[in-house]
Design a protein around this motif. Sequence first.
Motif, PDB file in Angstrom:
ATOM      1  N   PRO A  26      50.391  16.302  53.646  1.00  0.00           N
ATOM      2  CA  PRO A  26      50.997  17.145  54.672  1.00  0.00           C
ATOM      3  C   PRO A  26      52.463  16.771  54.902  1.00  0.00           C
ATOM      4  N   PHE A  27      53.224  17.758  55.417  1.00  0.00           N
ATOM      5  CA  PHE A  27      54.586  17.500  55.862  1.00  0.00           C
ATOM      6  C   PHE A  27      54.867  18.329  57.101  1.00  0.00           C
ATOM      7  N   ARG A  28      55.820  17.855  57.903  1.00  0.00           N
ATOM      8  CA  ARG A  28      56.224  18.562  59.117  1.00  0.00           C
ATOM      9  C   ARG A  28      57.283  19.591  58.771  1.00  0.00           C
ATOM     10  N   VAL A  29      57.194  20.750  59.409  1.00  0.00           N
ATOM     11  CA  VAL A  29      58.184  21.803  59.234  1.00  0.00           C
ATOM     12  C   VAL A  29      58.818  22.077  60.590  1.00  0.00           C
ATOM     13  N   LEU A  30      60.119  21.793  60.711  1.00  0.00           N
ATOM     14  CA  LEU A  30      60.868  22.093  61.928  1.00  0.00           C
ATOM     15  C   LEU A  30      61.439  23.490  61.793  1.00  0.00           C
ATOM     16  N   LEU A  31      61.195  24.336  62.783  1.00  0.00           N
ATOM     17  CA  LEU A  31      61.593  25.743  62.714  1.00  0.00           C
ATOM     18  C   LEU A  31      62.897  26.000  63.460  1.00  0.00           C
ATOM     19  N   VAL A  32      63.911  26.417  62.715  1.00  0.00           N
ATOM     20  CA  VAL A  32      65.203  26.778  63.271  1.00  0.00           C
ATOM     21  C   VAL A  32      65.284  28.300  63.259  1.00  0.00           C
ATOM     22  N   VAL A  33      65.347  28.891  64.441  1.00  0.00           N
ATOM     23  CA  VAL A  33      65.385  30.346  64.513  1.00  0.00           C
ATOM     24  C   VAL A  33      66.798  30.823  64.174  1.00  0.00           C
ATOM     25  N   SER A  34      66.859  31.735  63.216  1.00  0.00           N
ATOM     26  CA  SER A  34      68.142  32.279  62.750  1.00  0.00           C
ATOM     27  C   SER A  34      68.922  32.892  63.908  1.00  0.00           C
ATOM     28  N   GLY A  35      70.221  32.627  63.944  1.00  0.00           N
ATOM     29  CA  GLY A  35      71.097  33.223  64.945  1.00  0.00           C
ATOM     30  C   GLY A  35      71.076  32.563  66.311  1.00  0.00           C
ATOM     31  N   THR A  36      70.510  31.357  66.412  1.00  0.00           N
ATOM     32  CA  THR A  36      70.438  30.688  67.725  1.00  0.00           C
ATOM     33  C   THR A  36      71.362  29.484  67.839  1.00  0.00           C
ATOM     34  N   GLY A  37      72.244  29.301  66.898  1.00  0.00           N
ATOM     35  CA  GLY A  37      73.155  28.162  66.967  1.00  0.00           C
ATOM     36  C   GLY A  37      72.529  26.854  66.544  1.00  0.00           C
ATOM     37  N   GLY A  38      71.437  26.916  65.796  1.00  0.00           N
ATOM     38  CA  GLY A  38      70.835  25.705  65.248  1.00  0.00           C
ATOM     39  C   GLY A  38      69.762  25.064  66.108  1.00  0.00           C
ATOM     40  N   GLN A  39      69.284  25.766  67.123  1.00  0.00           N
ATOM     41  CA  GLN A  39      68.227  25.203  67.948  1.00  0.00           C
ATOM     42  C   GLN A  39      66.904  25.177  67.189  1.00  0.00           C
TER      43      GLN A  39
END
Length: 136
Positions: free
Chosen positions: A36-49
């Motif tokens: 397994p691996f962790r996936v951090l989700l960066v929402v497009s167009g939010t300034g990298g949050q």
Amino acid sequence: MPIVLMPIKAQFAETILKSKTKEWELRRKAPRIPTPFRVLLVVSGTGGQIWGEFTCDKVCQFVPKEARNVIDKCGITMREFYEYLGGAGHMNFLHVSNPKDYSNGKREENLPNISQFGYSRTPQTWLYIRDKVVTA
């Protein structure tokens, strides 16, 4: 556990993190690391949050004919799948497990940001993150 930073559209982040109805994330190329691996989700167009994360406990590769059985669990239609496929011979499906919503009650500017990894813009596909701790 290895960590991958992955951009995602807001509508798909919602179905993974909030409604928890999306079971598979579709990608042309999958990270080449053991599960397994962790996936951090960066929402497009939010300034990298970073809005949240999930654990990818398996990666499957399907040709279009085989993919019909899991497309409805990706939150897209067959038409959208074929448009995204764009002539590729196969697609990679990352299984979504244990989703965690970082945005629960927080203002967007208080979410973790890709800048803590030294990045100033959201990656186009995904990036490996090494030796970093993410706190929500």
